[in-house]
Structure formats: C-alpha cells, structure tokens
Design a protein around this motif. Structure first.
Motif, short mmCIF file in Angstrom:
data_model
loop_
_atom_site.label_atom_id
_atom_site.label_comp_id
_atom_site.label_asym_id
_atom_site.label_seq_id
_atom_site.Cartn_x
_atom_site.Cartn_y
_atom_site.Cartn_z
N GLU A 36 0.83 -1.21 0.00
CA GLU A 36 0.00 0.00 0.00
C GLU A 36 0.86 1.26 0.00
O GLU A 36 0.63 2.18 -0.78
CB GLU A 36 -0.92 -0.01 1.23
N GLY A 37 1.87 1.29 0.86
CA GLY A 37 2.71 2.48 0.96
C GLY A 37 3.48 2.77 -0.31
O GLY A 37 3.61 3.93 -0.72
N VAL A 38 3.97 1.73 -0.97
CA VAL A 38 4.74 1.91 -2.19
C VAL A 38 3.85 2.34 -3.35
O VAL A 38 4.21 3.20 -4.15
CB VAL A 38 5.49 0.60 -2.56
N THR A 39 2.67 1.76 -3.43
CA THR A 39 1.85 1.92 -4.64
C THR A 39 0.73 2.95 -4.56
O THR A 39 0.18 3.32 -5.60
CB THR A 39 1.20 0.57 -5.02
N GLU A 40 0.38 3.45 -3.36
CA GLU A 40 -0.77 4.34 -3.24
C GLU A 40 -0.66 5.59 -4.11
O GLU A 40 -1.63 6.00 -4.75
CB GLU A 40 -0.98 4.75 -1.78
N PHE A 41 0.51 6.19 -4.15
CA PHE A 41 0.65 7.45 -4.89
C PHE A 41 1.42 7.31 -6.18
O PHE A 41 1.50 8.26 -6.96
CB PHE A 41 1.27 8.51 -3.98
N LEU A 42 1.99 6.14 -6.43
CA LEU A 42 2.57 5.88 -7.75
C LEU A 42 1.41 5.52 -8.68
O LEU A 42 0.46 4.87 -8.26
CB LEU A 42 3.58 4.74 -7.70
N PRO A 43 1.47 5.91 -9.94
CA PRO A 43 0.35 5.65 -10.85
C PRO A 43 0.31 4.21 -11.37
O PRO A 43 0.28 3.96 -12.58
CB PRO A 43 0.61 6.65 -11.99
N ILE A 44 0.33 3.26 -10.43
CA ILE A 44 0.36 1.84 -10.81
C ILE A 44 -0.74 1.05 -10.12
O ILE A 44 -0.80 -0.17 -10.26
CB ILE A 44 1.73 1.20 -10.50
N SER A 45 -1.62 1.70 -9.37
CA SER A 45 -2.78 1.11 -8.71
C SER A 45 -2.45 0.36 -7.44
O SER A 45 -2.03 -0.79 -7.47
CB SER A 45 -3.55 0.17 -9.65
N SER A 46 -2.68 1.01 -6.32
CA SER A 46 -2.48 0.36 -5.02
C SER A 46 -3.54 -0.73 -4.81
O SER A 46 -3.22 -1.83 -4.36
CB SER A 46 -2.57 1.39 -3.89
N PHE A 67 -6.99 0.53 -12.46
CA PHE A 67 -6.83 1.74 -13.27
C PHE A 67 -5.90 2.73 -12.59
O PHE A 67 -5.11 3.42 -13.23
CB PHE A 67 -8.19 2.40 -13.52
N SER A 68 -5.99 2.79 -11.25
CA SER A 68 -5.15 3.63 -10.41
C SER A 68 -5.73 5.03 -10.24
O SER A 68 -5.91 5.76 -11.22
CB SER A 68 -3.72 3.75 -10.94
N ARG A 69 -6.02 5.39 -8.97
CA ARG A 69 -6.50 6.73 -8.69
C ARG A 69 -5.45 7.77 -9.07
O ARG A 69 -5.76 8.77 -9.71
CB ARG A 69 -6.84 6.86 -7.20
N SER A 70 -4.20 7.50 -8.70
CA SER A 70 -3.13 8.44 -9.06
C SER A 70 -2.96 8.51 -10.57
O SER A 70 -2.77 9.59 -11.13
CB SER A 70 -1.81 7.99 -8.41
N GLY A 71 -3.02 7.35 -11.22
CA GLY A 71 -2.88 7.33 -12.67
C GLY A 71 -3.98 8.09 -13.37
O GLY A 71 -3.74 8.85 -14.32
N ALA A 72 -5.22 7.90 -12.90
CA ALA A 72 -6.37 8.59 -13.52
C ALA A 72 -6.28 10.09 -13.31
O ALA A 72 -6.50 10.87 -14.25
CB ALA A 72 -7.66 8.04 -12.93
N THR A 73 -5.98 10.51 -12.09
CA THR A 73 -5.93 11.95 -11.80
C THR A 73 -4.74 12.62 -12.48
O THR A 73 -4.88 13.72 -13.04
CB THR A 73 -5.87 12.20 -10.28
N MET A 74 -3.59 11.98 -12.45
CA MET A 74 -2.42 12.57 -13.11
C MET A 74 -2.62 12.66 -14.61
O MET A 74 -2.27 13.65 -15.25
CB MET A 74 -1.17 11.75 -12.79
N SER A 75 -3.19 11.60 -15.20
CA SER A 75 -3.43 11.60 -16.65
C SER A 75 -4.39 12.72 -17.05
O SER A 75 -4.17 13.43 -18.03
CB SER A 75 -3.99 10.24 -17.09
N THR A 76 -5.46 12.88 -16.28
CA THR A 76 -6.43 13.93 -16.57
C THR A 76 -5.78 15.31 -16.46
O THR A 76 -5.99 16.19 -17.31
CB THR A 76 -7.63 13.85 -15.61
#
Length: 281
Positions: free
Chosen positions: A16-26, A173-182
């Motif tokens: 969780e800690g590694v992946t939560e904010f990386l755009p790879i889907s925690s 899909f990843s929350r970080s990935g979706a938000t960063m992409s948008t």
C-alpha cells in the motif's frame, strides 16, 4: 482467528505504501497480493482493511505537505471571515478540493455493491492495468506541460476529481494514474499534476477509510482484527512517506514511461496467471 495475520498486514502495508501514490494502482496490487496469499479479495472485511490502511498513506501526505495544507486551510478560514480574502488562490483551491470530492463520494455510495462484488475481480484489475497504461501514455504525450499549480482552476479540479471514479469502479486503473493523466491532458506539468493528485486524494481516501472501518474490524466471513489493522496502517504510513518524496523528485525529471511499461507487464502477467489457473479471480 483473524483472516489477516500480522505478517500479512506488514506485507500489505508495504505494498500500500509503495503503490498508493505511484500511478500503478495500489488497490490492484493489494488485490493481487491478497489473491496470492489466499485472502478472499471480495470479502467485506478485506475490502475494509484495504481502505483503512490507505489512511496510513494519507497520513503520510498530511505530514509531508503539512506546511501547504496549513497555508490552504488558513486561507480558507480567512476567506470565510473576510470577503476581501476570497480572491486568494488558496481560498478558492480549498473549495475546489471540497467540490471535486463530491462526485466520488456519490459514486462510491451508489456503486458500493458492485465495487465490493463483481468489480473486485482480478480479471478487472488486469484489464484496468493495461487500459490505464494506454491512457497514461497518451496523456503524457498529449499534454503540453505548460501550466503550474498556481494556474489550476475549478474546471481542472472538477475534471481531475471526477476521474477518481474510474479507479473506484475499476481497481487496477489507479486513482493516481487517472488523476495525473487527466491533469496532464489539461496541460498541467508533471509536478503540478502529481501535487493536485495528492491534495484531491486526502478527503477521498480518508473518507473511504473511516467509512470502511466497521467492516475492517470484523465480519461473519473474515475479520481483519485490530492488531493487523494497526500494523498495516503504520507500515503504510512509513513507506508512503518515502514514496511521496521519491515520486516528486522523479516526475520533475522523467516522463511516466517507466510506469506505463511496468503496468503493462504486471497486467499481462496477471492475465497469464488467471488464464492458466495459477491464480483465481
């Protein structure tokens, strides 16, 4: 007996800690690891456990961005008390974060049975990892990276906030990935896109964690137990703090190509494991 042991909680906290904010889907990675460990990924308490240990990662954001948060909240408070202060960007930004959180709250409550049921499948995770990679790749090339954090608007915040629903409905899909992409599609630069993703994640993920607390502490099928829950949350906090610091340095100098490639590899590998029966959905 707890369905999740302390050892498993430590591992899940690290993931969780590694992946939560990386755009790879925690969520996707947690479901994969839970599946490999034989933990029922669609059980209510396991879904709740996942949501609650995310609060550890959010706490890391609160600590890392403490000065920024104090500045924004202070500006919001001054604006509530003094009309003249309402033209300040930080005052408006605070409201934008609130407004942009409303869509995901509505979607989360309305789609809760689907999120905890059919959409929790590892087939969905695999497909979302790969499809999300294409979106991220396109966004990184379409965006002109010319706008900074001070250039954000209500429209930007709302569109980026609404994009969180993709990750809510399609784990992988990843929350970080979706938000960063948008944000990149809206021509924000990578650092501004990443920071906006962080700020929008604070209310959404904290709210989800608190809402799911009752399920994480126990259910008829598999109670997570308070001790593994605390351990997993604490580990996710420590690891997420380091992950945030690394990500902000990384995006200032690099594209998202490495994340795109990683997601495709993991998604393809997961499809292979599911297709051969080595892993059940």
């Amino acid at each position: 007996m707890s369905a999740i042991t302390i050892g498993q909680a430590v591992l899940l906290g690290i993931v969780e800690g590694v992946t939560e904010f990386l755009p790879i889907s925690s969520t996707g990675h947690l479901k994969i690891v839970e599946g490999l460990m034989g933990i029922p990924v669609d059980d209510a308490s396991v879904v709740g456990f996942t949501a609650v240990i995310q609060v550890g990662a959010i706490a890391a954001v609160l600590v890392y961005f403490f000065a920024d948060i104090v500045r924004i909240v202070s500006a919001w408070g001054r604006g509530l008390a003094n009309r003249e202060q309402r033209y300040h960007h930080d005052y408006k930004f605070a409201w934008w974060v609130i407004y942009a959180t409303i869509p995901i709250v509505i979607a989360g409550l309305a789609a809760k049975p689907l999120i905890e049921g059919p959409l929790a499948s590892l087939w969905v995770v695999a497909g979302s990892l790969i499809v999300g990679s294409g979106v991220m790749w396109a966004a990184d090339r379409m965006g002109r990276h010319k706008r900074g954090e001070d250039d954000t608007s209500l429209k930007d915040a709302m569109l980026v906030g609404c994009s969180q629903i993709l990750a809510l409905l399609f784990p992988g899909f990843s929350r970080s990935g979706a938000t960063m992409s948008t944000a990149l599609m809206l021509d924000l630069n990578r650092v501004a896109a990443t920071r906006l993703s962080f700020f929008l994640g604070i209310p959404a993920l904290t709210g989800a964690g608190l809402y799911e607390l009752k399920d994480a502490l126990g259910s008829e099928v598999a109670g997570a137990g308070p001790v593994p829950l605390v351990v997993g949350t604490a580990v996710s906090f420590v690891v997420a703090y380091a992950s945030i610091a690394w990500l902000l340095r990384y995006v200032a100098r690099h594209s998202f190509n490495a994340f795109v490639i990683y997601r495709i590899v993991i998604g393809t590998l997961l499809l292979a494991l599911l297709g051969t029966g080595a892993l059940t959905a």
